[in-house]
Design a protein around this motif. Structure first.
Motif, PDB file in Angstrom:
ATOM      1  N   PRO A  52      -6.088  12.776  -5.245  1.00 51.05           N
ATOM      2  CA  PRO A  52      -4.955  12.780  -6.187  1.00 51.05           C
ATOM      3  C   PRO A  52      -4.935  11.554  -7.082  1.00 51.05           C
ATOM      4  N   LEU A  53      -5.258  10.392  -6.519  1.00 53.15           N
ATOM      5  CA  LEU A  53      -5.200   9.182  -7.332  1.00 53.15           C
ATOM      6  C   LEU A  53      -6.388   9.068  -8.278  1.00 53.15           C
TER       7      LEU A  53
ATOM      8  N   PHE B  67       4.554  10.564   5.769  1.00 48.63           N
ATOM      9  CA  PHE B  67       3.100  10.738   5.850  1.00 48.63           C
ATOM     10  C   PHE B  67       2.581  10.707   7.282  1.00 48.63           C
TER      11      PHE B  67
ATOM     12  N   ALA C 212       0.815  -1.220   0.000  1.00 47.34           N
ATOM     13  CA  ALA C 212       0.000   0.000   0.000  1.00 47.34           C
ATOM     14  C   ALA C 212       0.843   1.261   0.000  1.00 47.34           C
ATOM     15  N   ILE C 213       1.920   1.260  -0.745  1.00 50.86           N
ATOM     16  CA  ILE C 213       2.749   2.465  -0.876  1.00 50.86           C
ATOM     17  C   ILE C 213       2.022   3.431  -1.798  1.00 50.86           C
ATOM     18  N   PHE C 214       1.961   4.695  -1.390  1.00 54.40           N
ATOM     19  CA  PHE C 214       1.212   5.675  -2.179  1.00 54.40           C
ATOM     20  C   PHE C 214       1.990   5.981  -3.458  1.00 54.40           C
TER      21      PHE C 214
ATOM     22  N   TYR D  66      -4.905   1.331   0.295  1.00 57.36           N
ATOM     23  CA  TYR D  66      -4.282   2.654   0.350  1.00 57.36           C
ATOM     24  C   TYR D  66      -4.974   3.521   1.399  1.00 57.36           C
TER      25      TYR D  66
ATOM     26  N   ARG E  74       3.579  13.678   9.315  1.00 55.22           N
ATOM     27  CA  ARG E  74       2.818  14.879   8.993  1.00 55.22           C
ATOM     28  C   ARG E  74       1.471  14.856   9.698  1.00 55.22           C
ATOM     29  N   MET E  75       0.864  13.680   9.789  1.00 56.09           N
ATOM     30  CA  MET E  75      -0.424  13.577  10.467  1.00 56.09           C
ATOM     31  C   MET E  75      -0.284  13.915  11.952  1.00 56.09           C
TER      32      MET E  75
ATOM     33  N   ALA F 141      -3.455   4.854   5.010  1.00 56.94           N
ATOM     34  CA  ALA F 141      -3.434   6.259   5.410  1.00 56.94           C
ATOM     35  C   ALA F 141      -4.129   6.439   6.750  1.00 56.94           C
TER      36      ALA F 141
ATOM     37  N   GLN G  38       8.190  11.334   0.913  1.00 56.05           N
ATOM     38  CA  GLN G  38       6.833  11.764   1.244  1.00 56.05           C
ATOM     39  C   GLN G  38       6.019  10.625   1.822  1.00 56.05           C
TER      40      GLN G  38
ATOM     41  N   GLU H 211      -5.752  13.656   0.673  1.00 55.09           N
ATOM     42  CA  GLU H 211      -4.347  13.354   0.417  1.00 55.09           C
ATOM     43  C   GLU H 211      -4.154  12.169  -0.513  1.00 55.09           C
ATOM     44  N   ILE H 212      -5.057  11.215  -0.450  1.00 56.21           N
ATOM     45  CA  ILE H 212      -4.835   9.964  -1.168  1.00 56.21           C
ATOM     46  C   ILE H 212      -5.854   9.747  -2.287  1.00 56.21           C
TER      47      ILE H 212
ATOM     48  N   ARG I 232      -9.039  13.708   5.601  1.00 53.32           N
ATOM     49  CA  ARG I 232      -7.643  13.807   5.222  1.00 53.32           C
ATOM     50  C   ARG I 232      -7.273  12.707   4.234  1.00 53.32           C
TER      51      ARG I 232
ATOM     52  N   HIS J 103       1.676   8.106  -5.799  1.00 51.26           N
ATOM     53  CA  HIS J 103       1.817   9.473  -6.289  1.00 51.26           C
ATOM     54  C   HIS J 103       2.766  10.295  -5.417  1.00 51.26           C
TER      55      HIS J 103
ATOM     56  N   ARG K 217       0.978  19.353  -4.946  1.00 50.99           N
ATOM     57  CA  ARG K 217       1.910  18.726  -4.017  1.00 50.99           C
ATOM     58  C   ARG K 217       2.185  19.639  -2.835  1.00 50.99           C
ATOM     59  N   THR K 218       1.948  19.110  -1.666  1.00 52.69           N
ATOM     60  CA  THR K 218       2.252  19.952  -0.494  1.00 52.69           C
ATOM     61  C   THR K 218       3.540  19.470   0.127  1.00 52.69           C
TER      62      THR K 218
END
Lengths: 378, 281
Positions: free
Chosen positions: B201-202, A119, A106-108, B180, A122-123, B184, A115, B197-198, B193, A110, B280-281
């Motif tokens: 974008p996807l 993640f 489950a690696i993002f 995914y 940041r949360m 998150a 990053q 964030e996920i 969120r 994008h 992109r942040t």
């Protein structure tokens, strides 16, 4: 004399939370809507500080459901989950401080490696410089040098590298416990062995307790301090790999932990009231406890059997050699029983580091120490 | 042609039937461009820029502004509304519920726009169902003026364009593995969120496709403003029809059409630049 030892299920009921217990799962039960049987049935176990516990079992045994309940992705019908002394059963997943490495990682896709790893930090609303520092440190721990990998996109990386990114991302937020969902399944033998060693090293270094969910007994034995064997939603037996191998609670567990030969036998009570096992035309007294009269299975590991050309007090019965092969230092022999061993469809497997005696047309005898025989009801 | 060359070109033959249709549209579009430079009654022989200069007249300028305003508002509303609907559709597991949702969403596409407009008229009128509910439950004291206003037109445009957005967006969402979002969440992201964030974008390819479809559709809205606008909501397609029909000024209509198409492409291009800039942040 061998008893069928029951190692039992942790924890003992009625005791308060012990200080070294990090994760306490108690009496979890869950049935999915429309299902005929519960996916998870009264499952309880503990994970102590610095420990790795494996949930081991075949597909559908409930290990993944248990893991998802601990992570907060599913709700149990009843039971509790406690983490570091506080109950988290009703907390949503994003407030539990549990880590989970998914089977598909489950690696993002994008986000860059940095990053991805950042993640969770940041949360938690950490500062940019602090995040950067921790990300780089963790990348070094999982052996992905930050200078090279920070800005890489996951799509350009190999499976093994992506696995380390997933690991880094999960560990950098310092969860109270980490769950691994079948991380070895997609890997070949060599990568698997490497990963087991790396995981053990990282685990020793960071000391975060872990639950390792798998159907692969070998990697469970290599990685975990204790193993909980599951089947059909229940934990059948908990213990170290050696404990379970030596004293499996039932045939299912015995068979799951490596090859085992099972010979049809009968349990009879003799004139004096003592129980004996009868196999073929051989009666073996004194090895039966806790099993009533009737059909049974006498089981023994291939490595506990041997072959000789002459009968001795260790001899069980005569056999005939069907085939054999040699691989990496171990001889494997397939023999079939004679003399009243009816009902055996498979050959008996014998392994040894020494070659069997050359008997020509002579007799071949199967030998074992009767104390190595384990007996299970049929 | 060598056998290899024939094999290489064979797939392109499959384009031929659609290509013919496309060619027909392309040719008529080119004819429209030529027309726009003509004069009324001497359409094919003359060359003039008068039609384009006439576009600075008040009625045309107002028409363009109104058309773009309606389209932008309606498109924004559609995209906003379609996201939760698409999410629901993509994540629901029960097949029955999925089919039901899909049916409800696609319903506007099955029903003739004309009939739908009459439906809206009865729904949005001062004694229509919407106003009856609002007044009856006490939310408003007097019935709202919804019919024959821009608001009413926008409402109907949103309903009609919704399926055009939901289909590509939910298709894109279906391709995002549930793990995914779960990952998150476990890393500490609350639901919104995770979406921001996920998921969004996807889902971008789907969102972009939805935007293109919906914006084109809304800019070219004709039947809805015509029937539900009560003569007060005049869009460029309606003006084009006026020029082509009663006024018999094909070149003027053609000029309007050409500019409308160019404006549409411009709007979409600007939005495209915004997209490629990324968030992109």
């Amino acid at each position: 004399m061998l008893q069928a030892k029951v190692t039992g299920v942790d924890p003992e009921p009625g005791r308060g939370p012990r200080p070294d217990v990090v994760l306490a799962v108690e009496n979890l039960t869950k049935t999915y809507a429309g299902a005929s049987a519960p996916a998870v049935q009264d499952v309880s176990f503990e994970v102590r500080t610095g420990e790795i516990v494996a949930l081991l079992g075949p597909s559908g045994c409930g290990k993944s459901t248990t893991m998802r309940i601990i992570a907060g992705l599913e709700d149990p019908d009843s039971g509790t989950v406690g983490l570091k002394g506080r109950e988290i059963t009703d907390l949503p997943a994003h407030r539990r401080n549990v880590g989970l490495v998914f089977q598909d990682l489950a690696i993002f896709p994008h986000l860059t490696v940095a990053q991805n790893v950042a993640f969770g930090l940041r949360m938690k609303r950490l500062g940019g410089a602090e995040i950067s520092r921790r990300v780089d440190d963790m990348l070094r721990i999982v052996e992905l040098p930050p200078e090279t990998f920070r800005e890489r996109m996951p799509g350009t990386m190999s499976g093994g590298q992506r696995q380390r990114v997933a690991l880094a991302r999960t560990l950098v937020v310092e969860p109270d416990v980490v769950l691994f969902d079948e991380p070895m399944t997609a890997l070949d033998r060599r990568l698997r062995d490497r990963l087991v060693i790396e995981l053990r090293n990282i685990h020793k270094r960071l000391g975060i307790p872990a639950v390792y969910v798998t159907h692969d007994q070998e990697s469970a034995a290599a990685l975990a301090d204790r193993i909980a064997v599951m089947r059909a939603g229940e934990i059948i037996q908990t213990g170290t790999s050696l404990e379970i191998y030596s004293a499996p609670r039932d045939l299912f567990v015995a068979d799951f932990f490596g090859d085992i030969n099972c010979l049809p036998a009968r349990v009879v009570r003799d004139a004096g009231g003592a129980m004996s096992a009868v196999i073929g035309d051989r009666t073996i007294p004194g090895i039966v406890t806790g099993i009533s009269e009737g059909d049974a299975l006498l089981c023994i590991r291939p490595g506990q059997l041997s072959l000789s050309s002459r009968p001795s007090e260790r001899a069980l019965f005569p056999v005939e050699l069907r085939s054999w092969h040699f691989d990496a230092g171990v001889f494997t022999y397939y023999v079939s029983g004679q003399g009243g061993l009816t009902g055996m469809t498979k050959d008996i497997v014998v392994t040894s580091t020494k070659p069997a005696p050359d008997v020509g047309s002579g007799e071949l005898w199967l030998e074992a120490d009767v104390r190595d025989l384990q007996i299970f009801p049929s | 042609m060598t056998p290899q060359a024939r094999k290489r070109n064979a797939p392109y033959l499959l384009l031929a039937p659609a290509g013919v249709l496309f060619l027909a549209i392309a040719v008529s579009a080119l004819m429209m461009v030529r027309l726009s430079f003509g004069e009324k009654t001497l359409e094919w022989e003359s060359w003039t820029l008068a039609n384009y200069r006439a576009l600075s007249e008040g009625v045309f300028v107002t028409g363009f502004i109104r058309t773009l305003r309606l389209a932008v508002i309606a498109t924004a509303l559609v995209l906003l509304l379609s996201l939760p609907v698409s999410l629901l559709y993509a994540r629901v597991t029960s097949r029955m519920v999925k089919r039901l949702i899909l049916f409800i969403i696609l319903l506007p596409l099955f029903i003739n726009q004309l009939l739908q407009s009459y439906g809206w008229i009865s729904l949005l009128g001062p004694t229509g169902i919407v106003n009856n509910l609002l007044v009856g439950s006490g939310i408003v004291a007097r019935p709202l003026r919804l019919l024959y206003t821009e608001t009413g037109v926008i409402i109907a445009m949103v309903q009609l364009a919704l399926p055009l957005a939901v289909l590509p967006i939910s298709s894109a969402l279906r391709n995002i593995p549930a793990s995914y979002e779960e990952a998150a969440a476990i890393l500490g992201a609350p639901r919104l969120r995770v979406l921001w964030e996920i998921v969004v974008p996807l889902a971008r390819p789907g969102l972009w496709a939805a935007f293109l479809l919906v914006s084109s559709f809304n800019i070219s809205a004709f039947v809805l403003p015509l029937l539900l606008g009560g003569g007060r909501v005049t869009t460029v397609p309606m003006l084009i029809r006026e020029q082509m029909g009663p006024l018999l000024n094909w070149p003027q209509g053609a000029a309007l059409a050409v500019v409308l198409v160019l404006l549409t492409l411009l709007v979409q291009r600007i939005a495209g630049l915004q997209r490629r800039g990324g968030t992109r942040t």
